[in-house]
Design an enzyme around this catalytic site. Structure first.
Site, PDB file in Angstrom:
ATOM      1  N   THR A 109      -0.256   6.768  18.595  1.00 33.45           N
ATOM      2  CA  THR A 109      -1.388   7.953  18.308  1.00 33.45           C
ATOM      3  C   THR A 109      -1.762   7.731  16.908  1.00 33.45           C
ATOM      4  O   THR A 109      -0.949   7.357  15.874  1.00 33.45           O
ATOM      5  CB  THR A 109      -0.575   9.184  18.696  1.00 33.45           C
ATOM      6  N   ASN A 159     -13.744  -0.826  14.141  1.00 37.52           N
ATOM      7  CA  ASN A 159     -13.583  -1.918  14.806  1.00 37.52           C
ATOM      8  C   ASN A 159     -14.246  -1.720  16.177  1.00 37.52           C
ATOM      9  O   ASN A 159     -15.073  -2.297  16.938  1.00 37.52           O
ATOM     10  CB  ASN A 159     -12.085  -2.367  15.163  1.00 37.52           C
ATOM     11  N   PHE A 160     -13.642  -0.545  16.729  1.00 36.95           N
ATOM     12  CA  PHE A 160     -14.024  -0.231  18.455  1.00 36.95           C
ATOM     13  C   PHE A 160     -15.505   0.113  18.365  1.00 36.95           C
ATOM     14  O   PHE A 160     -16.096  -0.262  19.531  1.00 36.95           O
ATOM     15  CB  PHE A 160     -13.150   0.907  18.942  1.00 36.95           C
ATOM     16  N   ARG A 209       1.183   9.685  14.656  1.00 34.85           N
ATOM     17  CA  ARG A 209       0.809  10.269  13.258  1.00 34.85           C
ATOM     18  C   ARG A 209      -0.027  11.446  13.457  1.00 34.85           C
ATOM     19  O   ARG A 209      -0.871  11.307  14.288  1.00 34.85           O
ATOM     20  CB  ARG A 209       0.118   9.304  12.508  1.00 34.85           C
ATOM     21  N   TYR A 264       0.780  -1.238   0.023  1.00 32.29           N
ATOM     22  CA  TYR A 264       0.058  -0.083   0.000  1.00 32.29           C
ATOM     23  C   TYR A 264       0.868   1.324  -0.093  1.00 32.29           C
ATOM     24  O   TYR A 264       0.949   2.095  -0.854  1.00 32.29           O
ATOM     25  CB  TYR A 264      -0.742  -0.162   1.231  1.00 32.29           C
ATOM     26  N   ARG A 281     -10.324  -1.468  10.560  1.00 41.84           N
ATOM     27  CA  ARG A 281      -9.942  -0.152  10.955  1.00 41.84           C
ATOM     28  C   ARG A 281     -10.055   0.245  12.431  1.00 41.84           C
ATOM     29  O   ARG A 281     -11.388  -0.277  13.131  1.00 41.84           O
ATOM     30  CB  ARG A 281     -10.265   1.087   9.996  1.00 41.84           C
ATOM     31  N   GLU A 335       4.006   1.848  -0.658  1.00 40.44           N
ATOM     32  CA  GLU A 335       5.008   1.975  -2.040  1.00 40.44           C
ATOM     33  C   GLU A 335       4.002   2.148  -2.958  1.00 40.44           C
ATOM     34  O   GLU A 335       4.572   2.804  -4.030  1.00 40.44           O
ATOM     35  CB  GLU A 335       6.007   0.805  -2.066  1.00 40.44           C
TER      36      GLU A 335
HETATM   37  P1  NAD Z   1     -12.817   2.034   0.754  1.00 42.87           P
HETATM   38  O1  NAD Z   1     -12.144   0.767   0.683  1.00 42.87           O
HETATM   39  O2  NAD Z   1     -14.101   2.457   1.442  1.00 42.87           O
HETATM   40  O3  NAD Z   1     -12.767   2.643  -0.665  1.00 42.87           O
HETATM   41  C1  NAD Z   1     -12.081   2.280  -1.777  1.00 42.87           C
HETATM   42  C2  NAD Z   1     -12.898   1.889  -2.972  1.00 42.87           C
HETATM   43  O4  NAD Z   1     -12.153   1.440  -3.787  1.00 42.87           O
HETATM   44  C3  NAD Z   1     -13.813   0.763  -2.659  1.00 42.87           C
HETATM   45  O5  NAD Z   1     -15.286   1.225  -3.156  1.00 42.87           O
HETATM   46  C4  NAD Z   1     -13.192  -0.298  -3.487  1.00 42.87           C
HETATM   47  O6  NAD Z   1     -14.265  -1.312  -3.865  1.00 42.87           O
HETATM   48  C5  NAD Z   1     -12.797   0.381  -4.689  1.00 42.87           C
HETATM   49  N1  NAD Z   1     -11.620  -0.443  -5.413  1.00 42.87           N
HETATM   50  C6  NAD Z   1     -10.628  -0.963  -4.786  1.00 42.87           C
HETATM   51  N2  NAD Z   1      -9.901  -1.730  -5.471  1.00 42.87           N
HETATM   52  C7  NAD Z   1     -10.402  -1.482  -6.959  1.00 42.87           C
HETATM   53  C8  NAD Z   1     -10.039  -1.634  -8.280  1.00 42.87           C
HETATM   54  N3  NAD Z   1      -9.158  -2.567  -8.662  1.00 42.87           N
HETATM   55  N4  NAD Z   1     -10.961  -1.269  -9.172  1.00 42.87           N
HETATM   56  C9  NAD Z   1     -12.024  -0.532  -8.724  1.00 42.87           C
HETATM   57  N5  NAD Z   1     -12.172  -0.178  -7.579  1.00 42.87           N
HETATM   58  C10 NAD Z   1     -11.507  -0.566  -6.631  1.00 42.87           C
HETATM   59  O7  NAD Z   1     -11.804   3.155   1.527  1.00 42.87           O
HETATM   60  P2  NAD Z   1     -11.911   4.855   1.772  1.00 42.87           P
HETATM   61  O8  NAD Z   1     -11.599   4.816   3.056  1.00 42.87           O
HETATM   62  O9  NAD Z   1     -12.813   5.242   1.317  1.00 42.87           O
HETATM   63  O10 NAD Z   1     -10.633   5.099   0.818  1.00 42.87           O
HETATM   64  C11 NAD Z   1     -10.601   5.824  -0.244  1.00 42.87           C
HETATM   65  C12 NAD Z   1      -9.534   6.178  -0.826  1.00 42.87           C
HETATM   66  O11 NAD Z   1      -8.753   7.269   0.088  1.00 42.87           O
HETATM   67  C13 NAD Z   1      -8.152   5.236  -1.112  1.00 42.87           C
HETATM   68  O12 NAD Z   1      -7.698   5.342  -2.378  1.00 42.87           O
HETATM   69  C14 NAD Z   1      -7.438   5.134   0.077  1.00 42.87           C
HETATM   70  O13 NAD Z   1      -6.252   4.679  -0.135  1.00 42.87           O
HETATM   71  C15 NAD Z   1      -7.345   6.840   0.324  1.00 42.87           C
HETATM   72  N6  NAD Z   1      -7.257   7.041   1.960  1.00 42.87           N
HETATM   73  C16 NAD Z   1      -8.278   6.877   2.774  1.00 42.87           C
HETATM   74  C17 NAD Z   1      -7.993   7.055   4.058  1.00 42.87           C
HETATM   75  C18 NAD Z   1      -9.006   6.966   5.330  1.00 42.87           C
HETATM   76  O14 NAD Z   1      -8.675   7.119   6.423  1.00 42.87           O
HETATM   77  N7  NAD Z   1     -10.224   6.468   4.924  1.00 42.87           N
HETATM   78  C19 NAD Z   1      -6.874   7.536   4.641  1.00 42.87           C
HETATM   79  C20 NAD Z   1      -5.724   7.645   3.536  1.00 42.87           C
HETATM   80  C21 NAD Z   1      -5.976   7.325   2.033  1.00 42.87           C
HETATM   81  N1  UDP Z   2      -5.800  -0.710  16.187  1.00 42.19           N
HETATM   82  C1  UDP Z   2      -6.043  -1.324  17.413  1.00 42.19           C
HETATM   83  N2  UDP Z   2      -7.231  -1.991  17.493  1.00 42.19           N
HETATM   84  C2  UDP Z   2      -7.950  -2.504  16.362  1.00 42.19           C
HETATM   85  C3  UDP Z   2      -7.689  -1.910  15.272  1.00 42.19           C
HETATM   86  C4  UDP Z   2      -6.391  -1.142  15.131  1.00 42.19           C
HETATM   87  O1  UDP Z   2      -5.595  -1.099  18.372  1.00 42.19           O
HETATM   88  O2  UDP Z   2      -8.863  -3.546  16.323  1.00 42.19           O
HETATM   89  C5  UDP Z   2      -4.793   0.046  16.194  1.00 42.19           C
HETATM   90  C6  UDP Z   2      -3.738  -0.190  15.017  1.00 42.19           C
HETATM   91  O3  UDP Z   2      -2.660  -1.025  15.390  1.00 42.19           O
HETATM   92  C7  UDP Z   2      -2.924   1.192  14.829  1.00 42.19           C
HETATM   93  C8  UDP Z   2      -4.237   2.112  14.806  1.00 42.19           C
HETATM   94  O4  UDP Z   2      -5.392   1.501  15.873  1.00 42.19           O
HETATM   95  O5  UDP Z   2      -2.176   1.310  15.691  1.00 42.19           O
HETATM   96  C9  UDP Z   2      -4.930   2.526  13.660  1.00 42.19           C
HETATM   97  O6  UDP Z   2      -5.170   1.478  12.887  1.00 42.19           O
HETATM   98  P1  UDP Z   2      -5.810   1.532  11.623  1.00 42.19           P
HETATM   99  O7  UDP Z   2      -6.004   0.017  10.975  1.00 42.19           O
HETATM  100  O8  UDP Z   2      -7.377   2.137  11.826  1.00 42.19           O
HETATM  101  O9  UDP Z   2      -5.195   2.623  10.678  1.00 42.19           O
HETATM  102  P2  UDP Z   2      -3.507   2.863  10.336  1.00 42.19           P
HETATM  103  O10 UDP Z   2      -3.500   4.203  10.680  1.00 42.19           O
HETATM  104  O11 UDP Z   2      -2.829   1.891  11.042  1.00 42.19           O
HETATM  105  O12 UDP Z   2      -3.417   2.473   8.869  1.00 42.19           O
END
Ligand code: NAD
Ligand code: UDP
Length: 323
Positions: free
Chosen positions: A211, A191-192, A278, A146, A187, A148
């Site tokens: 954090t 989860n919580f 973070r 993810y 996540r 990279e």
């Molecule tokens: P999510 O998993 O709910 O959404 C991702 C969507 O992409 C899903 O609907 C999934 O089915 C679709 N998808 C996955 N692989 C695919 C493929 N090969 N072809 C077509 N569709 C595909 O996650 P999200 O939290 O909504 O994240 C959306 C974007 O934001 C992602 O690119 C993620 O990396 C980025 N992002 C999210 C967070 C966060 O905390 N939510 C943080 C950092 C980056």
């Molecule tokens: N985490 C946790 N319990 C869970 C799920 C995640 O303690 O049931 C921790 C995880 O180890 C990380 C933080 O919560 O330290 C955030 O995890 P998440 O998977 O939401 O996102 P990340 O920021 O790690 O990509």
């Protein structure tokens, strides 16, 4: 207002579905493309009746030919349990997905935004993280597919910008939560909340002193739209996230209190390469986009918990293998 044809790749996901909603209600012609790997059609079912909304089942790793003015590329599994399920596919989705979406943008001369991530900073030794920090990623670890992949996608975006003068935008998204998170995505917030509502034990990984800084969905999507639409042609990369930092134990306690849950806290091993801290430095977003998050954690959790209480968890596919 000029009505634009906008493609949201990954538009059925947690963030994508809300982005589609915002763009549809602004009157744009929105195409949502998704392969539903980590999402359900339920997320966009309310949009199906809108004449300016269209849904396409498609995998972003394969070429797609559409005529559009703007592309938001969110197609990628985002939760660790989801992206580690098939890490090779995750890397393909990031890289081939970026190439396919950039190719479309080049052909249509469309503006294109990449949903990048705070994971490009890895397990950071600079805190909080400014965009100038180059990160500390383990290139051979469990999260590398993810981290990279997203780093490679940023490089591709910059090279299309330099070589083909493409109008690009790069948003580095920090941990975001809210309604429509998949209840079994593993996540921490989902989860919580699920565990607190169902009375299962709350699983803290490690000692809970690590954090994260949690941004509410609406604030985040507002930041993405501002970045896409800014008229200064500011391309980023720019951090979009909430700088209020909490330990994972503090998050667990807030959720237990808000749900008024009887769940006990249990401690589980910390996954490999789990970042210790973070927090985004959002000076750049504030200055260039006049953006800052408005929703406090307690307010955002309240809305998210209320949504979780309304859903039928049976409608969602079972937990990913890691959890
Ligand atoms: P999510 O998993 O709910 O959404 C991702 C969507 O992409 C899903 O609907 C999934 O089915 C679709 N998808 C996955 N692989 C695919 C493929 N090969 N072809 C077509 N569709 C595909 O996650 P999200 O939290 O909504 O994240 C959306 C974007 O934001 C992602 O690119 C993620 O990396 C980025 N992002 C999210 C967070 C966060 O905390 N939510 C943080 C950092 C980056
Ligand atoms: N985490 C946790 N319990 C869970 C799920 C995640 O303690 O049931 C921790 C995880 O180890 C990380 C933080 O919560 O330290 C955030 O995890 P998440 O998977 O939401 O996102 P990340 O920021 O790690 O990509």
């Amino acid at each position: 207002m000029k009505i634009k044809r906008i493609l949201v790749a990954g538009g059925a996901g947690f963030l994508g579905s809300y982005l589609c909603e915002r763009l549809v209600s602004a009157g744009h012609d929105v195409i949502c493309m998704d392969n539903f790997f980590t999402s359900q059609k339920l997320n966009v079912s309310q949009l199906m009746k809108c004449s300016n909304f269209e849904l396409i089942r498609h995998d972003v790793t394969l070429p797609l030919f559409l005529e559009v003015d703007e592309i938001y590329n969110l197609a990628c599994p985002a939760a660790p349990g989801h992206y580690q399920y098939n890490p090779i596919k995750t890397m393909k989705t990031s890289m081939l997905g970026a190439i396919n979406m950039l190719g479309m943008a080049k052909r249509c001369r469309a503006k294109i935004l990449q949903a990048s991530t705070s994971e490009v900073y890895g397990d950071p030794d600079v805190h909080p993280q400014p965009e100038s920090y180059r990160g500390s990623v383990n290139p051979v670890g469990m999260r590398a597919c993810y981290d990279e992949g997203k780093r490679a996608a940023e490089s591709l975006f910059m090279d299309y910008h330099r070589c083909h003068k493409l109008e690009i935008r790069i948003a580095r998204i920090f941990n975001t939560y809210g309604p429509r998170m998949h209840p079994y995505d593993g996540r921490v917030v989902s989860n919580f909340i699920r565990q607190a509502i169902t009375g299962e034990p709350i699983t803290i990984f490690g000692d809970g002193d690590q954090t994260r800084s949690f941004c509410y969905r609406d604030d985040l999507v507002d930041g993405l739209i501002r970045l896409m639409e800014n008229d200064k042609n500011f391309i980023g990369p720019v951090n979009i996230g909430n700088p209020d930092e909490f330990t994972i134990r503090e998050l667990a306690e807030q959720i237990i209190n808000q749900v008024n849950s009887k769940s006990e806290i249990v401690y589980r091993p910390l996954p490999d390469d789990d970042p210790k801290q973070r927090k985004p430095d959002i000076t750049l977003a504030n200055k260039t986009l006049n953006w800052e998050p408005k929703t406090s954690l307690s307010e955002g959790l309240k809305k998210t918990i209320n949504w979780f209480k309304t859903i039928d968890m049976e409608h969602y596919r079972p937990p990913t293998p890691r959890y």
